[in-house]
Design an enzyme around this catalytic site. Structure first.
Site, PDB file in Angstrom:
ATOM      1  N   LYS A  66      -9.931  10.417  -2.277  1.00 22.64           N
ATOM      2  CA  LYS A  66      -8.608  10.982  -2.202  1.00 22.64           C
ATOM      3  C   LYS A  66      -8.632  12.375  -2.869  1.00 22.64           C
ATOM      4  CE  LYS A  66      -6.752   7.823  -5.734  1.00 22.64           C
ATOM      5  NZ  LYS A  66      -7.949   7.189  -6.134  1.00 22.64           N
ATOM      6  N   ASP A 125       3.076   2.219  -4.942  1.00 20.95           N
ATOM      7  CA  ASP A 125       3.099   2.083  -6.667  1.00 20.95           C
ATOM      8  C   ASP A 125       3.533   3.418  -7.066  1.00 20.95           C
ATOM      9  OD1 ASP A 125       0.884   3.551  -5.730  1.00 20.95           O
ATOM     10  OD2 ASP A 125      -0.446   2.698  -7.345  1.00 20.95           O
ATOM     11  N   GLU A 134       0.886  -1.177  -0.027  1.00 23.13           N
ATOM     12  CA  GLU A 134       0.156   0.165   0.109  1.00 23.13           C
ATOM     13  C   GLU A 134       0.716   1.210  -0.086  1.00 23.13           C
ATOM     14  OE1 GLU A 134      -3.075   0.078  -1.282  1.00 23.13           O
ATOM     15  OE2 GLU A 134      -3.758  -1.309   0.454  1.00 23.13           O
ATOM     16  N   HIS A 135       0.509   2.101  -0.824  1.00 26.31           N
ATOM     17  CA  HIS A 135       1.475   3.526  -0.959  1.00 26.31           C
ATOM     18  C   HIS A 135       2.601   3.133  -1.319  1.00 26.31           C
ATOM     19  CE1 HIS A 135      -2.055   6.373   0.173  1.00 26.31           C
ATOM     20  NE2 HIS A 135      -2.290   5.546   1.045  1.00 26.31           N
ATOM     21  N   ASP A 190      -4.379   0.576  -9.634  1.00 27.01           N
ATOM     22  CA  ASP A 190      -5.789   0.305  -9.951  1.00 27.01           C
ATOM     23  C   ASP A 190      -5.999   0.270 -11.266  1.00 27.01           C
ATOM     24  OD1 ASP A 190      -5.572   1.153  -7.235  1.00 27.01           O
ATOM     25  OD2 ASP A 190      -6.533   3.237  -7.627  1.00 27.01           O
ATOM     26  N   GLY A 231     -12.056   3.034  -1.279  1.00 15.31           N
ATOM     27  CA  GLY A 231     -10.847   2.190  -1.274  1.00 15.31           C
ATOM     28  C   GLY A 231     -10.778   1.068  -2.198  1.00 15.31           C
TER      29      GLY A 231
HETATM   30  C1  GLA Z   1      -4.999   4.869  -4.566  1.00 16.98           C
HETATM   31  C2  GLA Z   1      -4.154   5.136  -5.887  1.00 16.98           C
HETATM   32  C3  GLA Z   1      -3.155   3.994  -6.046  1.00 16.98           C
HETATM   33  C4  GLA Z   1      -2.377   3.642  -4.905  1.00 16.98           C
HETATM   34  C5  GLA Z   1      -3.131   3.594  -3.672  1.00 16.98           C
HETATM   35  C6  GLA Z   1      -2.434   3.300  -2.465  1.00 16.98           C
HETATM   36  O1  GLA Z   1      -5.898   3.806  -4.821  1.00 16.98           O
HETATM   37  O2  GLA Z   1      -4.737   5.295  -6.627  1.00 16.98           O
HETATM   38  O3  GLA Z   1      -2.343   4.141  -6.985  1.00 16.98           O
HETATM   39  O4  GLA Z   1      -1.402   4.625  -4.513  1.00 16.98           O
HETATM   40  O5  GLA Z   1      -4.189   4.454  -3.501  1.00 16.98           O
HETATM   41  O6  GLA Z   1      -1.727   2.169  -2.425  1.00 16.98           O
END
Ligand code: GLA
Length: 474
Positions: A242, A53, A50-51, A198, A151
């Site tokens: 976000k 990419d 997570e966080h 994603d 999410g």
């Molecule tokens: C969001 C972003 C992804 C990734 C996640 C955290 O979904 O779109 O690219 O950074 O947060 O892992």
């Protein structure tokens, strides 16, 4: 031709899926004609990574069964018409030659159609690059059942639906890699600097396995999960969009500044390095563990101020803003570089462990493997909570309830609300776990009564990525 590389075009709609029929009827009522084809793009759950990419590191998501379904027909003119089956999402109309994406003001959510426009714009720019122009407008009816701001990637699924629709209509090759890459860059028109996970899983997902996704270029390797494992998604019912705050982009810039600062402090060129993976694997050429030690050694302060960073890099404020920040983070005055970098590199180590354990599993050590994987999920959550500060009290509570029940769990997706993902070792444990979450969490949240609990907490299995269905009904 390698079929695996291209999005599947199915010659018939899934007659068993009522949503196709419902959407076709809605389309015909709204547009007085029949749809020519459907596009289906799944949401995703990220198992671990997570966080990381947007720093260029690999992640391990899988597609879920909730998806965005679009019914589409070309128009004879240049008009794009968008309608959503849910009346709370207002319809939208514009010319394909005049696309305008509204970046949301602080604290507000972007209107849904802006995500769709991002995808259209991405393909228009691709066409322009190869010297072509989009042919015609089209009418689209959208039906989504991915809970928004949870999410599970509802916005990216919408963007990817739009790229796929526009690409199909304009005869752009439906190469999954190309579409994933284009979708990741055009989603940034909405203002968030996401990393590409994603969009990659939306196109590259495979039924029955999670995908180890690497970037630049984007590619996927299937990871088989232990036979008895059952993943559960539980929505905290605290929404997190976000694009409505600067929190997400703040983390993106903190990772970038941490990378540049570490490059500078280890006497490497810092000007051109943008992503942490470049510094770790190319410039310093060290393993994750050694990189972690370098972060600990060099990034010693809990907080770095903008003023001192400008000083260290010899940059004037406008240069710093331009080189390091995004539009919505230019007022940031403090940066937590050590904590963010430590989370990223330690999470990468956990991704590696997770894949190794999952790949090695044979029947005899299934139980042990699930315990080890669960432990990694719990550690990931703690790091997201304390080092990355992207959790939410309700996510922490869900994770704690899971832990007391004996299930490892973590927030999934960007955080600050949304869902957790938990790992159980059998269908029967999964049922008991869901009952426990229902008693100990949902029964205590008054507004959970407004939701169907089956849509809020559920077991999930890996699904296929994006598909096209030619509209033929039996
Ligand atoms: C969001 C972003 C992804 C990734 C996640 C955290 O979904 O779109 O690219 O950074 O947060 O892992």
């Amino acid at each position: 031709m390698d079929d695996e590389k291209f999005v599947d075009i199915n010659s018939n709609c899934d007659a068993g899926d009522e949503r196709f029929v419902e959407l076709r009827d809605f389309f015909m009522k709204e547009f007085c004609k029949r749809p020519e084809f459907f596009v289906k793009v799944p949401g995703r759950v990220n198992l671990i990574g997570e966080h990381v990419d947007y720093s260029g590191f690999p992640v391990l998501p899988m597609a879920i069964s909730q998806n965005i379904l679009c019914a589409v027909c070309q128009n004879d003119d240049d008009i794009i018409q968008l309608k959503n089956i849910q009346s709370k999402y207002k319809g939208f109309k514009c010319s394909i030659n005049h696309i305008k994406i509204d970046v949301p003001a602080k604290g507000t959510y972007p209107a849904w159609h802006n995500y769709f426009l991002c995808g259209i714009q991405g393909i228009i720019e691709y066409l322009q690059k190869i010297g072509e122009t989009p042919r015609k407008g089209f009418s689209v009816a959208v039906s989504g059942n991915i809970p928004p701001a949870s999410g599970l990637s509802s916005s990216s699924a919408l963007v990817c639906s739009a790229t796929l629709t526009t690409a199909f209509i304009n005869d752009v090759p439906l190469n999954k890699q190309l579409l994933a890459t284009l979708s990741a860059s055009c989603e940034r028109y909405i203002g968030t600097q996401g990393g590409g996970m994603d969009q990659a899983i939306a196109f590259l997902a495979k039924k029955g396995c999670a995908q180890y996704i690497e970037f630049n270029p984007v590619r996927a390797t299937p990871v088989k999960l232990p036979e008895d494992s059952v993943f559960v998604i539980a929505n905290s019912l605290s929404e997190a969009n976000k694009a409505a705050t600067s929190d997400f982009n703040q983390r993106v810039v903190e990772c970038k500044i941490a990378t540049k600062l570490l490059a500078k402090l280890t006497d490497r060129p810092w000007q051109d390095v943008e992503k942490m993976i470049q510094l770790q694997s190319e410039i310093l050429d060290v393993e994750y563990e050694e990189f972690e030690n370098l972060v600990k050694k060099h990034l010693t302060k809990d907080v770095y101020t903008k003023a001192e960073l400008m000083d260290i890099f010899h940059l004037k404020e406008h240069e710093f803003n331009e080189k390091m920040l995004t539009t919505n983070t230019k007022d940031a005055k403090e940066f937590k570089l050590r904590q963010r970098a430590l989370h990223v590199i330690q999470e990468c180590i956990r991704v590696d462990h997770f894949c190794k354990i999952a790949n090695q599993t044979d029947e005899d050590d299934e139980e042990d493997a699930i315990d080890q994987l669960s432990e990694l999920l719990t550690k990931s959550h703690n790091s997201l909570k304390t080092l990355y500060e992207c959790s939410h009290p309700n996510l922490d509570e869900l994770v704690n309830i899971s832990k007391s029940f004996g299930v490892g769990a973590r927030l999934t997706g960007a955080g600050w609300g949304g869902c957790i993902v938990g790992l159980t070792d059998s269908i029967s444990t999964c049922d008991k776990y869901i009952a426990t979450l229902s008693d100990s969490y949902y029964d205590k949240i008054p507004h959970s009564k407004n939701f169907d609990l089956n849509e809020v907490v559920f077991a999930t299995e890996p699904q296929n990525g994006a598909e096209i269905f030619i509209a033929e009904f039996s």
